[in-house]
Scaffold this motif. Structure first.
Motif, PDB file in Angstrom:
ATOM      1  N   ALA A 173     -41.749 -40.949 -13.948  1.00 42.17           N
ATOM      2  CA  ALA A 173     -40.589 -41.200 -14.814  1.00 42.17           C
ATOM      3  C   ALA A 173     -39.695 -39.967 -14.922  1.00 42.17           C
ATOM      4  O   ALA A 173     -38.467 -40.057 -14.787  1.00 42.17           O
ATOM      5  CB  ALA A 173     -41.059 -41.645 -16.198  1.00 42.17           C
ATOM      6  N   ALA A 174     -40.311 -38.806 -15.167  1.00 51.62           N
ATOM      7  CA  ALA A 174     -39.525 -37.574 -15.284  1.00 51.62           C
ATOM      8  C   ALA A 174     -38.877 -37.222 -13.941  1.00 51.62           C
ATOM      9  O   ALA A 174     -37.705 -36.831 -13.883  1.00 51.62           O
ATOM     10  CB  ALA A 174     -40.424 -36.423 -15.750  1.00 51.62           C
ATOM     11  N   GLY A 175     -39.633 -37.379 -12.845  1.00 49.70           N
ATOM     12  CA  GLY A 175     -39.081 -37.117 -11.527  1.00 49.70           C
ATOM     13  C   GLY A 175     -37.969 -38.088 -11.180  1.00 49.70           C
ATOM     14  O   GLY A 175     -36.977 -37.707 -10.541  1.00 49.70           O
ATOM     15  N   GLY A 176     -38.122 -39.342 -11.595  1.00 45.50           N
ATOM     16  CA  GLY A 176     -37.090 -40.342 -11.330  1.00 45.50           C
ATOM     17  C   GLY A 176     -35.792 -40.038 -12.059  1.00 45.50           C
ATOM     18  O   GLY A 176     -34.703 -40.162 -11.480  1.00 45.50           O
ATOM     19  N   ALA A 177     -35.892 -39.638 -13.319  1.00 46.00           N
ATOM     20  CA  ALA A 177     -34.693 -39.291 -14.087  1.00 46.00           C
ATOM     21  C   ALA A 177     -33.971 -38.100 -13.449  1.00 46.00           C
ATOM     22  O   ALA A 177     -32.740 -38.116 -13.289  1.00 46.00           O
ATOM     23  CB  ALA A 177     -35.072 -38.972 -15.531  1.00 46.00           C
ATOM     24  N   TRP A 178     -34.727 -37.090 -13.065  1.00 43.29           N
ATOM     25  CA  TRP A 178     -34.127 -35.906 -12.424  1.00 43.29           C
ATOM     26  C   TRP A 178     -33.528 -36.266 -11.070  1.00 43.29           C
ATOM     27  O   TRP A 178     -32.453 -35.777 -10.710  1.00 43.29           O
ATOM     28  CB  TRP A 178     -35.182 -34.821 -12.283  1.00 43.29           C
TER      29      TRP A 178
END
Length: 216
Positions: free
Chosen positions: A197-202
């Motif tokens: 999720a964090a990697g996707g947002a970035w």
């Protein structure tokens, strides 16, 4: 007419990007909140037990190889090869944004791990890892790195079938890296999902920046 169509596409791109960033952020915040309240045992434990029951010596070797793709060494080797190819083809900005995507996700992951300070699982790990557990760095950085590579590749091909194949391979490889972390017992499932999720947002933020830089 052409300008109107491009403007509509730009507005749609912005809208979908905002929705994706919002969705990824929501997922991360939900898991982060549960980590703070220490209420993820009922979610993590059954998944870990099921995956650990799948363990075999051969599968263990395969998962160890797959997990190395998301390691610092694996990412650096992959990024070096990609940068050489991009710079040979004079894709300067693409190369820069690849560096930003990887470096940014790595730094953000380091900060998030320091902030949440979640200890790693102790339930029969197959390999030894140091540092905190939440969110998974392998999952987060590989999502950003392989994701930006997949996006750049889709820009270079014209056939929709190839674009779909590239994206399918992206999700498959990233999923396997995340799965390997749970299989090897060094991350909770919630660590991996939060890392995605964090990697996707970035990743979406980097793609938006790259797309609009191309228009300047």
């Amino acid at each position: 007419m052409k300008n109107d169509a491009q403007e509509k596409m730009s507005k749609a791109f912005i809208m979908y990007s905002i929705l994706m960033i919002g969705a990824f952020s929501f997922i991360f915040i939900e898991f982060a909140d549960e980590v703070i309240e220490m209420e993820l045992r009922s979610f993590d434990t059954p998944i870990m037990q099921y995956i650990h029951e799948l363990r075999t010596p051969l599968l263990g070797l395969i998962m160890s190889g797959i997990t190395s793709l998301g390691s610092v060494t694996g990412i650096m080797i992959g990024m070096s090869i990609a940068l050489i190819l991009l710079f040979i083809n004079r894709k300067w900005w693409e190369g820069l944004f690849l560096i930003v995507a990887v470096a940014g996700s790595s730094l953000l992951n380091y900060y998030l791990k320091w902030m949440f300070k979640r200890d790693r699982p102790t339930f029969n790990p197959l390999i030894t890892e140091s540092g905190y557990s939440f969110p998974s760095g392998h999952s987060m950085v590989s999502f950003s790195f392989i994701g930006i590579l997949a996006y750049l590749l889709t820009l270079m091909v014209k056939k929709k079938s190839l674009k779909v194949l590239i994206m399918a391979l992206f999700f498959f490889i990233v999923f396997l890296i995340g799965f390997s972390r749970i299989y090897l017992g060094v991350h909770y499932p919630s660590d991996v999902i939060a890392g995605f999720a964090a990697g996707g947002a970035w990743l979406v933020i980097c793609i938006v920046a790259l797309k609009f830089k191309a228009k300047i």
